[in-house]
Motif scaffolding. Structure first.
Motif, PDB file in Angstrom:
ATOM      1  N   GLN A  43      11.507  14.187 -10.341  1.00 27.72           N
ATOM      2  CA  GLN A  43      11.656  13.309  -9.180  1.00 27.72           C
ATOM      3  C   GLN A  43      11.069  13.949  -7.910  1.00 27.72           C
ATOM      4  O   GLN A  43      11.773  14.109  -6.909  1.00 27.72           O
ATOM      5  CB  GLN A  43      13.129  12.957  -8.979  1.00 27.72           C
ATOM      6  N   PRO A  44       9.767  14.267  -7.940  1.00 29.06           N
ATOM      7  CA  PRO A  44       9.166  14.973  -6.807  1.00 29.06           C
ATOM      8  C   PRO A  44       8.706  14.055  -5.670  1.00 29.06           C
ATOM      9  O   PRO A  44       7.827  14.414  -4.901  1.00 29.06           O
ATOM     10  CB  PRO A  44       7.956  15.652  -7.457  1.00 29.06           C
ATOM     11  N   PHE A  45       9.301  12.882  -5.588  1.00 31.38           N
ATOM     12  CA  PHE A  45       8.865  11.941  -4.553  1.00 31.38           C
ATOM     13  C   PHE A  45       9.990  11.681  -3.554  1.00 31.38           C
ATOM     14  O   PHE A  45      11.161  11.941  -3.818  1.00 31.38           O
ATOM     15  CB  PHE A  45       8.383  10.617  -5.158  1.00 31.38           C
ATOM     16  N   CYS A  46       9.587  11.174  -2.404  1.00 32.88           N
ATOM     17  CA  CYS A  46      10.528  10.751  -1.375  1.00 32.88           C
ATOM     18  C   CYS A  46       9.867   9.605  -0.626  1.00 32.88           C
ATOM     19  O   CYS A  46       8.645   9.467  -0.652  1.00 32.88           O
ATOM     20  CB  CYS A  46      10.892  11.896  -0.434  1.00 32.88           C
ATOM     21  N   MET A  47      10.659   8.768  -0.021  1.00 33.95           N
ATOM     22  CA  MET A  47      10.131   7.614   0.705  1.00 33.95           C
ATOM     23  C   MET A  47      10.857   7.472   2.030  1.00 33.95           C
ATOM     24  O   MET A  47      12.041   7.801   2.130  1.00 33.95           O
ATOM     25  CB  MET A  47      10.301   6.335  -0.114  1.00 33.95           C
ATOM     26  N   VAL A  48      10.131   6.958   3.002  1.00 33.05           N
ATOM     27  CA  VAL A  48      10.750   6.641   4.284  1.00 33.05           C
ATOM     28  C   VAL A  48      10.493   5.158   4.549  1.00 33.05           C
ATOM     29  O   VAL A  48       9.370   4.688   4.397  1.00 33.05           O
ATOM     30  CB  VAL A  48      10.230   7.537   5.437  1.00 33.05           C
ATOM     31  N   ALA A  49      11.559   4.436   4.876  1.00 31.69           N
ATOM     32  CA  ALA A  49      11.458   3.021   5.240  1.00 31.69           C
ATOM     33  C   ALA A  49      11.530   2.949   6.758  1.00 31.69           C
ATOM     34  O   ALA A  49      12.540   3.325   7.363  1.00 31.69           O
ATOM     35  CB  ALA A  49      12.595   2.221   4.602  1.00 31.69           C
ATOM     36  N   VAL A  50      10.451   2.492   7.362  1.00 32.11           N
ATOM     37  CA  VAL A  50      10.330   2.508   8.818  1.00 32.11           C
ATOM     38  C   VAL A  50      10.552   1.102   9.358  1.00 32.11           C
ATOM     39  O   VAL A  50       9.795   0.177   9.053  1.00 32.11           O
ATOM     40  CB  VAL A  50       8.946   3.040   9.250  1.00 32.11           C
ATOM     41  N   LYS A  51      11.590   0.949  10.176  1.00 33.14           N
ATOM     42  CA  LYS A  51      11.903  -0.319  10.837  1.00 33.14           C
ATOM     43  C   LYS A  51      11.595  -0.253  12.332  1.00 33.14           C
ATOM     44  O   LYS A  51      11.254  -1.254  12.943  1.00 33.14           O
ATOM     45  CB  LYS A  51      13.392  -0.654  10.675  1.00 33.14           C
TER      46      LYS A  51
END
Length: 170
Positions: A43-51
């Motif tokens: 699981q070498p991923f990450c995400m950012v949800a930008v509002k």
């Protein structure tokens, strides 16, 4: 809607309403990405949800298409290459892993009635600084982004190569 209907319905959306996306829908879409398989379950991923509009403008410096910034949310999918599984010949699977997660996200968005559009043609340097700041760590690399929101219109299906050109069953 079953999985095959979702797959057939998925389109790259380039026109969004400004209506906000419910937090519950956003959470379900992100949860679908979290559940994606990865090589050796690293699981070498990450995400950012930008509002936030100001932060979205920062993303606009990396990809300045007007339609991209219309959506109420922009998701940036990143990898931590040092955490990824590597094949015996050294091939790093971080990009593969985050791609699987992004596809889970895009299909879940379709199921939720949301539009998305995989974007990779961005200025990586500008985006890298942003994501390293968000995650407060060096070495985080942006791989793809997608706007997320309610489509203004349903795009027409795009053409696909014939089955026999893509697949051989032996």
């Amino acid at each position: 809607m079953d999985i095959y209907e979702v797959i057939k319905k998925r389109r790259s959306c380039r026109s969004y309403k400004t209506d906000p996306v419910d937090d519950e829908k956003l959470t379900r879409v992100l949860e679908a990405a979290r559940l994606a398989p990865s090589a050796a379950n690293r699981q070498p991923f990450c995400m950012v949800a930008v509002k936030d509009k100001n932060k979205k403008r920062m993303l606009g410096a990396a990809y300045s298409k007007e339609w991209f910034l219309e959506a109420p949310i922009i998701i940036c999918a990143c990898v931590r290459p040092s955490q990824a599984w590597k094949r015996g010949d050294g091939k790093n699977y971080a990009d593969v892993d985050v791609s699987i997660a992004m596809e889970h996200l895009v299909l879940a968005a379709t199921k939720e009635g949301l539009g998305a559009c995989w974007v990779a043609a961005f200025k990586a340097r500008e985006l890298k600084d942003f994501v390293e700041d968000v995650f407060n760590e060096k070495g985080v690399e942006p791989v793809a982004m997608t706007p997320l929101g309610y489509p203004n219109e349903v795009p027409a299906p795009s053409s696909r190569k014939p089955f026999d050109e893509l697949f051989k069953i032996v």
